[in-house]
Design a protein around this motif. Sequence first.
Motif, PDB file in Angstrom:
ATOM      1  N   VAL A  22       0.845  -1.205   0.000  1.00 13.68           N
ATOM      2  CA  VAL A  22       0.000   0.000   0.000  1.00 13.68           C
ATOM      3  C   VAL A  22       0.876   1.249   0.000  1.00 13.68           C
ATOM      4  N   LEU A  23       1.883   1.263   0.869  1.00 12.46           N
ATOM      5  CA  LEU A  23       2.793   2.409   0.928  1.00 12.46           C
ATOM      6  C   LEU A  23       3.602   2.535  -0.357  1.00 12.46           C
ATOM      7  N   SER A  24       3.994   1.406  -0.928  1.00 10.39           N
ATOM      8  CA  SER A  24       4.747   1.437  -2.188  1.00 10.39           C
ATOM      9  C   SER A  24       3.905   2.004  -3.320  1.00 10.39           C
ATOM     10  N   ALA A  25       2.635   1.569  -3.391  1.00 10.66           N
ATOM     11  CA  ALA A  25       1.745   2.077  -4.429  1.00 10.66           C
ATOM     12  C   ALA A  25       1.507   3.574  -4.265  1.00 10.66           C
ATOM     13  N   ALA A  26       1.331   4.016  -3.011  1.00 15.48           N
ATOM     14  CA  ALA A  26       1.114   5.439  -2.751  1.00 15.48           C
ATOM     15  C   ALA A  26       2.338   6.260  -3.136  1.00 15.48           C
ATOM     16  N   PHE A  27       3.516   5.791  -2.720  1.00  9.95           N
ATOM     17  CA  PHE A  27       4.749   6.512  -3.050  1.00  9.95           C
ATOM     18  C   PHE A  27       4.967   6.572  -4.553  1.00  9.95           C
ATOM     19  N   LEU A  28       4.841   5.416  -5.214  1.00 16.01           N
ATOM     20  CA  LEU A  28       5.098   5.369  -6.653  1.00 16.01           C
ATOM     21  C   LEU A  28       4.122   6.253  -7.417  1.00 16.01           C
ATOM     22  N   SER A  29       2.847   6.238  -7.033  1.00 15.96           N
ATOM     23  CA  SER A  29       1.838   7.034  -7.730  1.00 15.96           C
ATOM     24  C   SER A  29       2.151   8.524  -7.627  1.00 15.96           C
ATOM     25  N   VAL A  30       2.396   8.990  -6.414  1.00 17.17           N
ATOM     26  CA  VAL A  30       2.664  10.417  -6.207  1.00 17.17           C
ATOM     27  C   VAL A  30       3.965  10.827  -6.888  1.00 17.17           C
ATOM     28  N   ALA A  31       5.012  10.016  -6.715  1.00 14.67           N
ATOM     29  CA  ALA A  31       6.323  10.365  -7.264  1.00 14.67           C
ATOM     30  C   ALA A  31       6.326  10.367  -8.785  1.00 14.67           C
ATOM     31  N   VAL A  32       5.672   9.380  -9.409  1.00 12.18           N
ATOM     32  CA  VAL A  32       5.672   9.309 -10.870  1.00 12.18           C
ATOM     33  C   VAL A  32       4.867  10.458 -11.470  1.00 12.18           C
ATOM     34  N   LEU A  33       3.762  10.842 -10.846  1.00 13.54           N
ATOM     35  CA  LEU A  33       3.009  11.988 -11.345  1.00 13.54           C
ATOM     36  C   LEU A  33       3.864  13.255 -11.286  1.00 13.54           C
ATOM     37  N   GLU A  34       4.556  13.447 -10.176  1.00 12.69           N
ATOM     38  CA  GLU A  34       5.442  14.611 -10.058  1.00 12.69           C
ATOM     39  C   GLU A  34       6.553  14.553 -11.106  1.00 12.69           C
ATOM     40  N   PHE A  35       7.078  13.358 -11.342  1.00 12.38           N
ATOM     41  CA  PHE A  35       8.122  13.205 -12.357  1.00 12.38           C
ATOM     42  C   PHE A  35       7.593  13.568 -13.748  1.00 12.38           C
ATOM     43  N   SER A  36       6.392  13.114 -14.071  1.00 13.28           N
ATOM     44  CA  SER A  36       5.815  13.386 -15.388  1.00 13.28           C
ATOM     45  C   SER A  36       5.583  14.880 -15.607  1.00 13.28           C
ATOM     46  N   LEU A  37       5.255  15.601 -14.537  1.00 11.48           N
ATOM     47  CA  LEU A  37       5.056  17.042 -14.643  1.00 11.48           C
ATOM     48  C   LEU A  37       6.383  17.810 -14.648  1.00 11.48           C
ATOM     49  N   TRP A  38       7.442  17.168 -14.166  1.00 12.75           N
ATOM     50  CA  TRP A  38       8.768  17.809 -14.103  1.00 12.75           C
ATOM     51  C   TRP A  38       9.605  17.536 -15.338  1.00 12.75           C
ATOM     52  N   PHE A  39       9.516  16.354 -15.879  1.00 18.23           N
ATOM     53  CA  PHE A  39      10.426  15.891 -16.917  1.00 18.23           C
ATOM     54  C   PHE A  39      10.442  16.753 -18.191  1.00 18.23           C
ATOM     55  N   PRO A  40       9.297  17.198 -18.739  1.00 15.63           N
ATOM     56  CA  PRO A  40       9.359  17.977 -19.977  1.00 15.63           C
ATOM     57  C   PRO A  40      10.187  19.257 -19.872  1.00 15.63           C
ATOM     58  N   PHE A  41      10.311  19.793 -18.676  1.00 13.25           N
ATOM     59  CA  PHE A  41      10.969  21.087 -18.504  1.00 13.25           C
ATOM     60  C   PHE A  41      12.470  20.969 -18.266  1.00 13.25           C
ATOM     61  N   VAL A  42      13.003  19.760 -18.228  1.00 12.38           N
ATOM     62  CA  VAL A  42      14.440  19.581 -18.019  1.00 12.38           C
ATOM     63  C   VAL A  42      15.096  18.861 -19.195  1.00 12.38           C
ATOM     64  N   LEU A  43      14.355  18.668 -20.280  1.00 13.82           N
ATOM     65  CA  LEU A  43      14.933  18.019 -21.452  1.00 13.82           C
ATOM     66  C   LEU A  43      15.980  18.940 -22.072  1.00 13.82           C
ATOM     67  N   PRO A  44      17.178  18.447 -22.333  1.00 18.93           N
ATOM     68  CA  PRO A  44      18.240  19.298 -22.891  1.00 18.93           C
ATOM     69  C   PRO A  44      17.828  19.944 -24.212  1.00 18.93           C
ATOM     70  N   GLY A  45      17.945  21.269 -24.280  1.00 23.97           N
ATOM     71  CA  GLY A  45      17.627  21.997 -25.499  1.00 23.97           C
ATOM     72  C   GLY A  45      16.160  22.281 -25.713  1.00 23.97           C
TER      73      GLY A  45
END
Length: 411
Positions: free
Chosen positions: A72-95
């Motif tokens: 349960v804790l793993s699913a909660a952590f992974l869900s929150v962290a991956v959503l944050e990653f998806s919202l962060w990743f486009p803005f750090v792509l080189p160039g």
Amino acid sequence: MISDADRPINEDCSVVALGNQLEAAILMYLVSKKELKDNMCLPTEPITPIKVSDGETNSYSSISWTTTLKYVLSAAFLSVAVLEFSLWFPFVLPGLTTASADTYIPAFFVYDEEHTKFDNTPWTYNTDYLLTIVMSILAIQCILARSDNDQKNQRSLCLRLCSASLLICYAISTLAGAWAHQHFTSVESLNTTRFRIFWFVCVGNVSFASCYMGLIGREVQRHFGVTGAVPMGPWWFWPAYGCYMALTCGLGYISFKRPACDIFIAGGTQYPSTFFCLGALGFRKWPQQNSKKITVGKETSIELVKPMYRAMYYIGFISNAPLLPIYPILVQYTDMTLGGVNAFLHTWLLVAWGMQGISLVHLCKAVSKGERRVEAVAEKQQYSGGPALIYSVILIPLALMALDRARISLS
């Protein structure tokens, strides 16, 4: 006439005979119950591990409350962290930081004339309708990937249902998207509850698709994978993950001024389930198709899987990854019309999702037609490091995001 001395002996014999009959009846009941549970999609009681080809061991067995809490804790952590990653990743792509900043502008379902771009040309909605038709056909083919053997069909039922459900998710998403592109033709119409419902159906199905991808990975591991090559976890792990992503989509966390951006962010949340699917099929040594050890007509499910379809499976699941950076490049640095960009991306999706669907149909047929195979001890040792590799692939991107945000907060 029986003497009193003989009576206890006869009575003891009767009791022994009755006990033997009762024991035999109990054993027959347990055997029949075990066979029933082996053929069920979701058993409700613990399953005793057996050495069979499809790895049907403790996939759906009951677990302790401490293990449940861990997942349960793993699913909660992974869900929150991956959503944050998806919202962060486009803005750090080189160039692409500038292009992404100009493209991925948060909206929370509030659109304006200045930044909102939503195409209404036939290039966009007709290619969406085409995707709906193709995905629906492939979903039906997954359901119909049966054989003349009812027992084998029962074994393949979960894989067929999960595969069809994934493709139906795609079909519903593109149908809602096509309707929205065709009928919501002004910014004012985009700010209505009706559009929000349609667009939630469109993006929400992509967000929830991780559920079915994870379940497909579990079934692929059970039927084709090496025991212990990938971490299985409880069956509800991926549905919980998918529900969280769909919920955040409905609340507006995956909403941008260009509504098409929502799809790419939602697709970014699929990367854990994508690598899980790839590992489930890829972490093993496959038998040669022309091997003399293969008996024609008695092939196992693994021996029926052809290399071409394995390649389609791998490419189909990973090939959507480039769309996230490609979209801002096309809309910011080229002269392509928005309808042309959408048609190009939909064609890309048609190829990628089509390969997913075709390969899944093939895998479903292999399970429905193949024989069980006893898993040798040597096979279990093929990819003992598989779980560590899966964890690394999933957690390293999250660690990079955490380091970047720590750097920003400290600067």
